[in-house]
Design a protein around this motif. Structure first.
Motif, PDB file in Angstrom:
ATOM      1  N   UNK A 121       7.025   2.698   4.885  1.00  0.00           N
ATOM      2  CA  UNK A 121       6.953   1.558   5.904  1.00  0.00           C
ATOM      3  C   UNK A 121       6.048   0.244   5.622  1.00  0.00           C
ATOM      4  N   UNK A 122       4.994   0.592   5.033  1.00  0.00           N
ATOM      5  CA  UNK A 122       3.796  -0.125   4.769  1.00  0.00           C
ATOM      6  C   UNK A 122       4.643  -1.039   3.707  1.00  0.00           C
ATOM      7  N   UNK A 123       5.152  -0.459   2.566  1.00  0.00           N
ATOM      8  CA  UNK A 123       5.555  -1.067   1.392  1.00  0.00           C
ATOM      9  C   UNK A 123       6.739  -1.879   1.792  1.00  0.00           C
ATOM     10  N   UNK A 124       7.507  -1.537   2.673  1.00  0.00           N
ATOM     11  CA  UNK A 124       8.438  -2.227   3.041  1.00  0.00           C
ATOM     12  C   UNK A 124       8.279  -3.477   3.784  1.00  0.00           C
ATOM     13  N   UNK A 125       7.195  -3.337   4.741  1.00  0.00           N
ATOM     14  CA  UNK A 125       7.029  -4.451   5.608  1.00  0.00           C
ATOM     15  C   UNK A 125       6.057  -5.390   4.802  1.00  0.00           C
ATOM     16  N   UNK A 126       5.386  -5.144   3.941  1.00  0.00           N
ATOM     17  CA  UNK A 126       4.686  -6.007   3.008  1.00  0.00           C
ATOM     18  C   UNK A 126       5.518  -6.875   1.846  1.00  0.00           C
ATOM     19  N   UNK A 127       6.291  -6.054   1.379  1.00  0.00           N
ATOM     20  CA  UNK A 127       7.299  -6.516   0.179  1.00  0.00           C
ATOM     21  C   UNK A 127       8.512  -7.061   0.542  1.00  0.00           C
ATOM     22  N   UNK A 174       7.454  -0.659  16.521  1.00  0.00           N
ATOM     23  CA  UNK A 174       7.864  -1.784  15.583  1.00  0.00           C
ATOM     24  C   UNK A 174       6.900  -2.865  15.800  1.00  0.00           C
ATOM     25  N   UNK A 175       6.565  -3.343  17.166  1.00  0.00           N
ATOM     26  CA  UNK A 175       5.592  -4.245  17.399  1.00  0.00           C
ATOM     27  C   UNK A 175       4.155  -3.692  16.810  1.00  0.00           C
ATOM     28  N   UNK A 176       3.671  -2.674  16.892  1.00  0.00           N
ATOM     29  CA  UNK A 176       2.372  -1.988  16.640  1.00  0.00           C
ATOM     30  C   UNK A 176       2.425  -2.217  15.093  1.00  0.00           C
ATOM     31  N   UNK A 177       3.369  -1.847  14.311  1.00  0.00           N
ATOM     32  CA  UNK A 177       3.503  -1.845  12.962  1.00  0.00           C
ATOM     33  C   UNK A 177       3.483  -3.316  12.312  1.00  0.00           C
ATOM     34  N   UNK A 178       4.215  -4.327  13.323  1.00  0.00           N
ATOM     35  CA  UNK A 178       4.285  -5.565  12.694  1.00  0.00           C
ATOM     36  C   UNK A 178       2.668  -6.308  12.897  1.00  0.00           C
ATOM     37  N   UNK A 179       2.083  -5.940  13.702  1.00  0.00           N
ATOM     38  CA  UNK A 179       0.676  -6.272  13.999  1.00  0.00           C
ATOM     39  C   UNK A 179      -0.290  -5.497  12.776  1.00  0.00           C
ATOM     40  N   UNK A 180       0.236  -4.416  12.589  1.00  0.00           N
ATOM     41  CA  UNK A 180      -0.633  -3.699  11.422  1.00  0.00           C
ATOM     42  C   UNK A 180      -0.627  -4.342  10.098  1.00  0.00           C
ATOM     43  N   UNK A 181       0.609  -4.710   9.671  1.00  0.00           N
ATOM     44  CA  UNK A 181       0.917  -5.450   8.459  1.00  0.00           C
ATOM     45  C   UNK A 181       0.224  -6.977   8.658  1.00  0.00           C
ATOM     46  N   UNK A 182       0.432  -7.578   9.648  1.00  0.00           N
ATOM     47  CA  UNK A 182      -0.465  -8.926   9.956  1.00  0.00           C
ATOM     48  C   UNK A 182      -1.827  -8.695   9.622  1.00  0.00           C
ATOM     49  N   UNK A 183      -2.491  -7.698  10.339  1.00  0.00           N
ATOM     50  CA  UNK A 183      -3.813  -7.471  10.041  1.00  0.00           C
ATOM     51  C   UNK A 183      -4.047  -7.259   8.526  1.00  0.00           C
ATOM     52  N   UNK A 184      -3.340  -6.412   7.966  1.00  0.00           N
ATOM     53  CA  UNK A 184      -3.741  -6.392   6.566  1.00  0.00           C
ATOM     54  C   UNK A 184      -3.614  -7.674   5.813  1.00  0.00           C
ATOM     55  N   UNK A 221      -4.242 -10.616   7.026  1.00  0.00           N
ATOM     56  CA  UNK A 221      -5.457 -11.596   7.223  1.00  0.00           C
ATOM     57  C   UNK A 221      -6.657 -11.155   7.130  1.00  0.00           C
ATOM     58  N   UNK A 222      -6.926  -9.748   6.979  1.00  0.00           N
ATOM     59  CA  UNK A 222      -8.518  -9.235   7.024  1.00  0.00           C
ATOM     60  C   UNK A 222      -8.963  -8.536   5.831  1.00  0.00           C
ATOM     61  N   UNK A 223      -8.198  -8.120   4.896  1.00  0.00           N
ATOM     62  CA  UNK A 223      -8.749  -7.357   3.751  1.00  0.00           C
ATOM     63  C   UNK A 223      -9.633  -7.987   2.980  1.00  0.00           C
ATOM     64  N   UNK A 224     -10.637  -7.547   2.490  1.00  0.00           N
ATOM     65  CA  UNK A 224     -11.832  -8.203   1.587  1.00  0.00           C
ATOM     66  C   UNK A 224     -11.253  -8.502   0.440  1.00  0.00           C
ATOM     67  N   UNK A 225     -10.532  -7.426  -0.123  1.00  0.00           N
ATOM     68  CA  UNK A 225     -10.174  -7.158  -1.456  1.00  0.00           C
ATOM     69  C   UNK A 225      -8.545  -7.754  -1.582  1.00  0.00           C
ATOM     70  N   UNK A 226      -8.027  -8.188  -2.695  1.00  0.00           N
ATOM     71  CA  UNK A 226      -6.637  -8.320  -2.846  1.00  0.00           C
ATOM     72  C   UNK A 226      -6.025  -7.094  -2.516  1.00  0.00           C
ATOM     73  N   UNK A 244     -15.597  -8.630   8.786  1.00  0.00           N
ATOM     74  CA  UNK A 244     -15.985  -8.336   9.961  1.00  0.00           C
ATOM     75  C   UNK A 244     -15.510  -9.068  11.105  1.00  0.00           C
ATOM     76  N   UNK A 245     -14.818 -10.157  11.233  1.00  0.00           N
ATOM     77  CA  UNK A 245     -14.351 -10.619  12.252  1.00  0.00           C
ATOM     78  C   UNK A 245     -12.925 -10.215  12.557  1.00  0.00           C
ATOM     79  N   UNK A 246     -12.543  -9.040  11.580  1.00  0.00           N
ATOM     80  CA  UNK A 246     -10.955  -8.682  11.886  1.00  0.00           C
ATOM     81  C   UNK A 246     -11.216  -7.232  12.087  1.00  0.00           C
ATOM     82  N   UNK A 247     -12.277  -6.632  11.978  1.00  0.00           N
ATOM     83  CA  UNK A 247     -12.355  -5.149  12.252  1.00  0.00           C
ATOM     84  C   UNK A 247     -12.018  -4.669  13.536  1.00  0.00           C
TER      85      UNK A 247
END
Length: 328
Positions: free
Chosen positions: A26-32, A57-67, A69-74, A117-120
């Motif tokens: 699901x993560x891979x589909x949501x991202x790519x 689906x709503x929670x999952x969309x927010x999860x992908x959106x959080x990724x 916006x918030x990851x420190x590394x690529x 930090x501001x996304x945690x």
């Protein structure tokens, strides 16, 4: 998203539990493939049901959106067809599992390590919500987010390993084919009896010297048991014949040993929906590789799948069970 930079592999998709595979796919589909929302929705409808699919689906969309916006590394979220699992993906599985297993402190520690930090806090809230939605749908992640947990042997080995190269009666299954078919049948029997299919399968494959095949066939059967689009015909362990579906698994494994991924996927589509086939093909690849490394090539057969294959005459005890589909 930025170019994927970190290509460190932690494990194979075939080593994951079904729920872990579901999350990663699901993560891979949501991202790519964000434009292919219909495939994701169909999978979520099967997982969360008609009443829970919209919230999931709503929670999952927010999860992908959080990724995003918030990851420190690529981000290192792999393509859907990649058979390897990245460190980031495993960490995401682990933090979702921590929320499910009531260890939120561990989950937040991982989030602080991965996110700005501001996304945690925002990501923690969404991750906890999605983990809870999975839990309510009976999709429980293993404690480490990955495997099936500790394998407990049924008993100490008292007999030497058998030799896969030894053939059985002419016209019947080869030894390696029989090992796979028996593995399928004892997996189903253990499931119906409330035992541990993974442990039973491990003991069986270990006896034949192909213990590495355990997680792969376990994943194939897990996917089948949870997502099959129709009844899947598995015979009782004593049945002398082979069902068409058991033959399909053999044929798909043989195709993967020859590197014919297209043929193997076509066989899986006989009972699995297309999104699940994308997950299952990686497990099938692991099964084929384990037998290839044991120098146990499966023969290429021309099965007649529209008929039930009968390789040996006679009937077995429990013939009624032998004719009844056991997975659906």
């Amino acid at each position: 998203m930025p170019e994927i930079a970190n290509q460190n592999n932690v494990c194979r998709i075939s080593d994951l539990s079904f729920t872990s595979c579901l999350v990663i796919w699901s993560l891979r589909r949501g991202v790519h493939q964000p434009g292919n929302a219909e495939a994701l929705k169909r999978t979520f409808e099967r997982t969360f049901g008609a009443d829970g699919v919209d919230d999931a689906l709503m929670l999952f969309g927010q999860l992908v959106g959080g990724l995003r916006r918030g990851l420190k590394l690529p981000p290192d979220i792999r393509a859907p067809e990649d058979g390897n699992v990245s460190y980031q993906e495993v960490t995401l599985l682990s933090l979702l599992a921590a929320f499910q297993h009531q260890t939120p402190t561990d989950a937040r520690r991982l989030i602080v390590r991965m996110f700005h930090r501001d996304q945690c806090e925002a990501f923690a809230a969404v991750a906890a919500g999605f983990a809870d939605a999975l839990l309510k749908a009976n999709q429980v992640l293993p404690p480490d987010g990955r495997g099936e947990g500790t394998i407990v042997p049924l008993s100490p080995r008292t007999r030497p390993r058998k030799k896969l190269a030894q053939p059985v009666e002419p016209g019947a299954l080869t030894a390696q084919e029989a090992v796979i078919v028996t593995g399928i049948r004892i997996w189903v029997r253990a499931l119906k009896q409330g035992g541990s299919p993974h442990a039973v399968l491990r003991a069986h494959f270990d006896e034949w010297g192909v213990a590495e095949a355990t997680s792969s066939l376990n994943a194939v059967m897990n996917h089948t048991g949870r997502c099959a689009t129709r009844a899947f015909d598995v015979r009782c362990p004593k049945c002398p014949g082979v069902s068409a579906d058991e033959a399909r698994v053999l044929s798909a494994t043989a195709a993967m040993q020859r590197g014919d991924r297209v043929a193997a996927m076509g066989l899986l589509l006989a009972w699995l929906p297309s999104p699940v086939v994308q997950l299952t093909i990686a497990a099938l690849e692991g099964l084929a590789r384990a037998f290839t490394e044991a120098r146990a090539e499966l023969p290429q057969r021309r099965w007649r799948f529209d008929e039930t294959a009968q390789l040996q005459p006679g009937t077995a005890d429990g013939a009624e069970d032998a004719q009844r589909p056991t997975l659906h």
